[in-house]
Design an enzyme around this catalytic site. Structure first.
Site, PDB file in Angstrom:
ATOM      1  N   HIS A 225       4.872  -3.609   8.711  1.00  0.00           N
ATOM      2  CA  HIS A 225       5.890  -2.700   8.188  1.00  0.00           C
ATOM      3  C   HIS A 225       7.236  -3.376   8.389  1.00  0.00           C
ATOM      4  O   HIS A 225       7.548  -3.871   9.471  1.00  0.00           O
ATOM      5  CB  HIS A 225       5.800  -1.384   8.960  1.00  0.00           C
ATOM      6  CG  HIS A 225       7.039  -0.553   8.963  1.00  0.00           C
ATOM      7  ND1 HIS A 225       7.622  -0.109   7.813  1.00  0.00           N
ATOM      8  CD2 HIS A 225       7.792  -0.080   9.985  1.00  0.00           C
ATOM      9  CE1 HIS A 225       8.693   0.614   8.134  1.00  0.00           C
ATOM     10  NE2 HIS A 225       8.820   0.632   9.431  1.00  0.00           N
ATOM     11  N   TYR A 256      14.007   4.375   5.821  1.00  0.00           N
ATOM     12  CA  TYR A 256      14.664   5.099   6.918  1.00  0.00           C
ATOM     13  C   TYR A 256      15.735   4.201   7.536  1.00  0.00           C
ATOM     14  O   TYR A 256      15.724   2.967   7.371  1.00  0.00           O
ATOM     15  CB  TYR A 256      13.654   5.577   7.972  1.00  0.00           C
ATOM     16  CG  TYR A 256      12.936   4.483   8.731  1.00  0.00           C
ATOM     17  CD1 TYR A 256      13.560   3.769   9.753  1.00  0.00           C
ATOM     18  CD2 TYR A 256      11.606   4.172   8.457  1.00  0.00           C
ATOM     19  CE1 TYR A 256      12.899   2.783  10.465  1.00  0.00           C
ATOM     20  CE2 TYR A 256      10.927   3.197   9.160  1.00  0.00           C
ATOM     21  CZ  TYR A 256      11.584   2.496  10.169  1.00  0.00           C
ATOM     22  OH  TYR A 256      10.923   1.515  10.871  1.00  0.00           O
ATOM     23  N   ASP A 542     -17.622  27.610  14.032  1.00  0.00           N
ATOM     24  CA  ASP A 542     -18.492  28.742  13.704  1.00  0.00           C
ATOM     25  C   ASP A 542     -19.661  28.183  12.914  1.00  0.00           C
ATOM     26  O   ASP A 542     -19.507  27.320  12.058  1.00  0.00           O
ATOM     27  CB  ASP A 542     -17.747  29.842  12.959  1.00  0.00           C
ATOM     28  CG  ASP A 542     -17.250  29.419  11.585  1.00  0.00           C
ATOM     29  OD1 ASP A 542     -17.055  28.205  11.356  1.00  0.00           O
ATOM     30  OD2 ASP A 542     -17.041  30.302  10.738  1.00  0.00           O
TER      31      ASP A 542
END
Length: 813
Positions: A225, A256, A542
């Site tokens: 990156h 960013y 469940d």
């Protein structure tokens, strides 16, 4: 020294957090080893830019990040803070992204973190370098900030050392010793052997390499990156604090930004994926800078630099001074890998964890190790044992890891299907479904129809409201027509994707009695809806348990975590066997008021109401096809689940299809199924209820037989039953265009009080349906609340459930 002998492999931000957290709980016979020098060992932590954005669609991931912020905020190292709370700012440069920011703000409201969507002027006020004309708005999270990762490592290791923890840098792990019982006994290093009862792999990008030492296949891909640093930016001249502006995300361009005095750090996910095999990562001594840092490829960064200069014009007066291609861990679903090996006792992993979630993961793993369960976080979606076998294939791991890298900042719809490799798993009905124009989504690798284009003619003359733009993606009015047709006539549903376990042996009944909350030791042919609980009383799953013989049970489970949980509790005497039979079998749900008219003429057994009552099972032949028929229905209609072997699946489909033509039978997809099950109030594990919830909160207390002998979680559940502070609650929405999707916040006035789990439009009742977790005092039928949806507030009414057929007449017809 107290506790078992623990060796933590990896002294990055995760290993350090775990050492601190586990030693604070009294386990101090702990050794942390790393091949690199402490505290900057050369892994991903050592070069991480440190941005901590807490926003995540996952409640668990947000809570892990929130704890990390809280802990790092309390840490300092020799007077240096380990966290700079400068806030976070995500900006939108397109209308679609602005809508997404409203959705993201909704997540944060749901998970209890302050955030607000702001206008362009406020964005510039918070971050003056942003070009006002480029942005349409932003999302501001005041508690986000910058983690000083290496400082945090040393601060946590110092705290651990003070309690007796050993830390060993420059110790390369060469192997892990196990005994004849497949239990870890020692970690082998280039400096000798370290005895161990528990080994926790926190090796980051080297995780797959370490896990292979015990034969474990870790679905993790290291990817490079790009992170670049500018030279001095004239507009920032004189800035004497490291960071004063919010950390910034420009997700429309996969970018960013963060301050570093008078310079800016720029991170990019917009370049081509650059995967690397963990075995090809250089050693500490061979690496030019550090093993996790590869040479910067300027061509890959060119587009990012051009976009940076457009969003932050002040950078035009600066240059890119330095850059790296830094390695980080990616997984096939973007979530961490936490938990114990299914095969080697005492070997645990805490992998694919970034700085943002590191302290939270340290706490979660410490609780899990010391207490036997994690009480602070619901870890079901992070459990390393969640994967199906095909999801561990190297080709799959690499492809999906690269896809997740490319999609880090993409706007992803909740129903958006993954990319290649597809298709992976197809039921025997797949060719017939394609012939009917099935629109497939994916479920655990299975191609599962969402609706069938062949049913398009059914839409005419029906009132099928069109939802808003977001909910209308991966949707068709055919979904509504299929749901209504199921209620009117009869439909076939492909249920093959559901996990099926076979439990056999002379101890099978006692084993299942101990594992579940219900009474499954009943007559042959009984089917029981029941739960499995964790030791703290939280719901693990469940399941339906069908007794097909004295020592033969079929369990309808939720996924691979059930397959992991069951064998961990097998008796040591070999009296019980558990086998996954999913791949060799298939299932059709035949449901609707005319289901018996289709089935009975084909069958060699009595399928009348008395012949096979509700929640009973039997073996029979449908035409020439041997089936196991269970009379139960997840859509709230008369019918059966019909199981057969995979080789007979196509014949079963064709037999039913031919017989159903005169009754107007259709094939229906998952979209209709979800609508129908919500009208009936049936829960979905992993969405409506998870490890953090107990049966009484979730509305499934009827599945607990409190007078039965001891079962896992019984004592803890009895304590939890004394006070129910929240409830899974049914809400209805009158506006047919306001169909929500799940995870939206629920408001009482201006106060966020809960969040939506499952939602759909109810085509029988003519209203939107949303199930939500709410404080118990608000779960009063008739009460008006509001659901936050893309910045709007949608009125919703608490409803008595079930919304459809409360007397159960249709199911028991």
């Amino acid at each position: 020294m107290a506790g078992p002998r623990v060796v933590i492999i990896g002294a990055g931000v995760v290993g350090a957090a775990l050492a601190d957290e586990v030693s604070s709980r009294g386990w101090t016979d702990v050794t942390v080893v790393d091949q690199g020098p402490l505290p900057a060992t050369g892994g991903s932590t050592s070069h991480a830019p440190g941005l901590v954005f807490q926003t995540n669609s996952s409640k668990t991931m947000t809570e892990l990040a929130r704890y990390t912020v809280e802990k790092f905020r309390s840490l300092d190292l020799d007077g240096q803070p380990c966290f700079l709370e400068v806030g976070g700012l995500e900006v939108a440069t397109t209308p679609e992204r602005l809508d997404e920011l409203h959705r993201r703000q909704g997540w944060l409201a749901s998970w209890g973190i302050e955030a607000r969507v702001i206008g362009p002027e406020s964005c510039v006020e918070l971050h003056p370098l942003v070009a006002r004309e480029r942005v349409l708005g932003g999302l501001h999270i005041p508690t986000d900030g910058l983690a000083k990762a290496v400082l945090a490592v040393e601060a946590q290791l110092r705290a651990a050392r003070a309690r007796g923890v050993r830390t060993l840098g420059r110790h390369e792990v060469l192997g892990i010793r196990t005994d004849d019982d497949d239990r870890v006994t020692a970690v082998l290093t280039d400096h000798g052997e370290i005895p161990a009862d528990i080994v926790v792999c926190c090796a980051g990008i080297w995780g797959p390499k370490v896990a292979r030492m015990v034969g474990m296949n870790l679905p993790l891909t290291p990817l490079a990156h790009q992170l670049a640093w500018t030279g001095p930016v004239p507009a920032l001249a004189g800035q004497d604090r490291e960071a004063i502006r919010p950390i910034l995300r420009h997700q429309d361009a996969d970018l960013y930004y963060r301050d570093r005095f008078d310079r800016l750090g720029i991170g990019s996910y917009g370049h081509r994926p650059m995967p690397i095999d963990a075995d090809d990562i250089l050693s500490v001594d061979a690496a030019e800078e550090m093993p996790s840092v590869l040479r910067f490829t300027e061509d890959d960064f060119a587009e990012a630099w051009t976009e940076t200069q457009a969003l932050l014009p002040a950078t035009k007066e600066a240059d890119v001074e330095e850059g790296i291609n830094g390695l980080f861990s990616f997984t096939t679903d973007g979530l961490p890998l936490l938990g114990q090996s299914p095969d080697v006792k005492g070997f645990w992993v805490a992998e694919a964890v970034w700085v943002t979630h590191s302290a939270g993961v340290g706490r979660a793993m410490a609780e899990w190790l010391v207490d036997g369960h994690c009480s602070s976080f619901d870890l079901h979606e992070c459990d390393v044992n969640r994967f199906e076998p095909h999801q561990l294939a190297p080709e799959y791991v690499t492809a999906r890891g690269c896809q997740n890298f490319a999609e880090v900042y993409d706007i992803l719809h909740p129903l958006q299907p993954p990319g290649a490799p597809r298709p992976l798993r197809t039921s025997p009905f797949h060719p017939r479904q394609r012939d009917l124009g099935a629109v497939f989504l994916e479920a655990n690798g299975w191609e599962r129809p969402q609706w069938y284009e062949a049913n398009g003619a059914l839409v005419a003359g029906r009132n099928i409201p069109v939802p808003g733009d977001w909910a209308a993606r991966h949707w068709s009015p055919i979904v509504g027509a299929e749901a209504q047709a199921t209620r009117e006539n009869v439909a076939m549903y492909d249920m093959t994707a559901l996990k099926r376990l076979e439990v056999t042996g002379r101890g099978a009944a006692a084993f299942l009695q101990h594992l579940t909350t219900g009474n499954v030791d009943k007559s042959v042919g009984s089917v029981t809806y029941t739960l499995t609980l964790d030791h703290d009383g939280g719901i693990r799953s469940d399941v339906t348990v069908a007794r097909l013989g004295r020592d033969h049970f079929q369990v309808g489970a939720n996924g691979n975590l059930d397959l992991d949980w069951f064998p961990r509790h097998l008796p040591e005497d070999g009296s019980v066997q558990v086998r996954d039979v999913t791949a060799g079998t298939c299932c059709i749900g035949l449901w609707g008021p005319k289901a018996r008219e289709v089935l009975q003429p084909l069958a060699d057994q009595d399928f009348s109401h008395q012949g096979l009552k509700f929640f009973r099972a039997r073996r029979a032949h449908i035409g020439a096809v041997p089936v196991t028929a269970m009379r139960l229905s997840y859509v709230g209609e008369l019918g059966w689940e019909l199981y057969t072997t995979a080789d007979m699946g196509t014949k079963l489909w064709d037999t039913l299809w031919e017989a159903g033509r005169e009754h107007g039978m259709i094939a229906a997809g998952r979209g209709a199924f979800n609508s129908l099950r919500l009208e009936k109030g049936y829960r979905s594990f992993g969405t409506d209820m998870t490890y953090e919830h107990d049966p009484y909160e979730a509305g499934v207390g009827f599945a607990v037989k409190r007078d039965k002998d001891d079962f896992i979680g019984k004592a803890a559940l009895e304590r939890r039953a004394e006070s129910v502070a929240r409830r899974l609650t049914c809400l209805t929405i009158d506006d047919p265009g306001s169909v929500v999707m799940g995870k939206e916040p629920v408001y009482d006035g201006d106060r966020p009080v809960g969040y939506v789990t499952s939602a759909a439009f109810g085509y029988t009742i003519g209203k939107g349906i949303a199930y939500a977790w709410l404080p118990a005092e608000l779960a009063t039928p008739g009460r008006t609340l509001h659901i936050g949806y893309f910045g709007r507030r949608i009125p919703a009414t608490v409803a008595q459930e079930p919304l459809f057929d409360p007397s159960m007449q249709r199911l028991r017809a």
